[in-house]
Design an enzyme around this catalytic site. Structure first.
Site, mmCIF file in Angstrom:
data_model
loop_
_atom_site.group_PDB
_atom_site.id
_atom_site.type_symbol
_atom_site.label_atom_id
_atom_site.label_comp_id
_atom_site.label_asym_id
_atom_site.label_seq_id
_atom_site.Cartn_x
_atom_site.Cartn_y
_atom_site.Cartn_z
ATOM 1 N N CYS A 89 0.680 -1.239 0.105
ATOM 2 C CA CYS A 89 0.275 -0.106 -0.043
ATOM 3 C C CYS A 89 0.784 1.479 -0.132
ATOM 4 C CB CYS A 89 -0.915 0.035 1.205
ATOM 5 S SG CYS A 89 0.095 -0.189 2.971
ATOM 6 N N GLN A 90 2.161 1.173 0.096
ATOM 7 C CA GLN A 90 2.949 2.351 0.063
ATOM 8 C C GLN A 90 2.708 3.520 -0.794
ATOM 9 O OE1 GLN A 90 4.084 -0.690 0.191
ATOM 10 N NE2 GLN A 90 5.642 -1.116 1.764
#
Length: 381
Positions: A100-101
């Site tokens: 999800c970065q």
């Protein structure tokens, strides 16, 4: 292959990491039959942790990552061959939390253009081609809160809506008894062949609720900040299980409890950190937790450090695991670095929240099965 007797519904787990979401689903009665994790250290943590946890539950089934290749390189045919020795079952699910970065501020908010953001697209493509009976995808709220991300995502989901009823919701782990305020968005897709009006109302999934902890952030009176090292009493009517205090390991027990004596030591400025007050978590780094408050989102890395409330040290691996709702029977191997251990913990889905969500999915499938059987009986009559 419905849930007949003790037969468990099989799950394929993508981007497995330490397997926290897998644990929630297994606690709800599913069985993870295939998993994928590209990082070798994460795979070692998963194998050791899930195996020790299963053993504590009376299961002799050893955990392993079935495929360590990048998901980009894994074909559908290979997944099916590794997961199902015989025929593909009539009912199976896919779960996963793509990296999800690229949807976070710390990750530069690159969205679907980022290398990690593209893995979400691949995950949805796998669903489209493998056609599971249901799927669950987890990610950060930034995936839907930023308009450009949300619009692109909805265009991807539109291509799945031919076969699936899809809904999504932001859930906070503290509302499920976890001592951490951690918002995550969950996507549920149910194959229309399983559609049952009991659990879907105008296309909306009936999301889990825990009446005891619901709206915990506003329901309870939380203390603010206190001078480091001062004595504090727990406020009345505040559930201790929602407080960091329930996760702390006493110094005399550190060597007895697995992973409890594993934490980063201060190289310098340790005494200066005593000036940071207990509960002072609105800082860019070195946030000191409050013993009678919940933890902010576990996000160890990018210079974010969580300090012990009343001892001048960082929290330990075991304490961080407890903040994620992970059992003490989940044991991380000694040979893996602390950085990797904390990263796995940061990436994980709190187990109690995953379990309650999995239970809702299971209820839906069982209701769908009952409805189908009722329809058959009616036609027979």
């Amino acid at each position: 292959m419905l849930n007949n007797g003790n037969q468990k519904i099989p799950i394929l787990s993508f981007y497995t990491g330490g397997g926290f979401m897998d644990m929630g689903f297994e606690e709800a009665g599913f069985e993870v039959v295939w998993s994928n994790e590209h990082d070798d250290d994460f795979a070692k943590i998963h194998a050791n942790g899930i195996t020790s946890w299963r053993k504590s539950r009376g299961e002799n089934r050893r955990a392993e990552i079935f495929n360590k290749n990048s998901i980009v390189e894994v074909s559908d045919k290979q997944i099916i061959k590794e997961a199902f020795a015989n025929d593909i079952p009539k009912i199976f699910g896919i779960i996963g939390g793509p990296p999800c970065q690229d949807f976070t501020i710390n990750g530069g908010v690159k969205g679907f253009e980022g290398e990690r953001g593209k893995l979400t697209i691949i995950f949805l493509d796998k669903i489209k081609s493998l056609k599971p009976s249901f799927f669950v995808m987890e990610n950060v709220p930034g995936l839907i809160r930023k308009e450009s991300n949300r619009n692109f995502l909805e265009s991807l989901l539109d291509s799945l809506k031919v076969d699936y009823e899809i809904d999504y919701q932001i859930l906070n782990s503290i509302n499920f008894g976890v001592p951490q305020s951690r918002e995550r968005v969950f996507f549920i897709g149910i194959n229309k062949k399983l559609k049952c009006s009991v659990d879907f109302s105008q296309g909306k999934f009936q999301w889990p609720r825990n009446e005891k902890y619901e709206s915990a952030l506003s329901k309870f009176s939380w203390p603010s900040v206190n001078k480091f090292g001062s004595g504090i009493r727990k406020p009345r009517n505040l559930p201790i299980e929602l407080c960091v205090a329930s996760c702390l390991v006493k110094q005399v027990d550190r060597k007895k409890i697995p992973n409890a004596n594993e934490f980063f030591r201060f190289v310098k400025n340790g005494k200066r950190l005593e000036k940071i007050k207990e509960g002072e978590t609105n800082r860019p780094s070195f946030r000191r937790l409050h013993r009678y408050r919940y933890s902010p989102t576990t996000c160890y890395g990018n210079n974010e450090v969580h300090l012990h409330p009343y001892e001048n040290r960082r929290i330990s691996v075991r304490e961080a695991l407890r903040i994620q709702g992970v059992s003490d029977n989940y044991i991380m191997p000694e040979e893996v670095t602390l950085s990797k251990k904390f990263k796995v913990i940061s990436n994980g889905v709190p187990v109690p929240m995953a379990r309650e969500l999995a239970q809702k999915v299971k209820e839906f499938i069982n209701l769908s099965k009952s409805k189908k059987n009722t329809d058959i009986e009616s036609k027979t009559i």
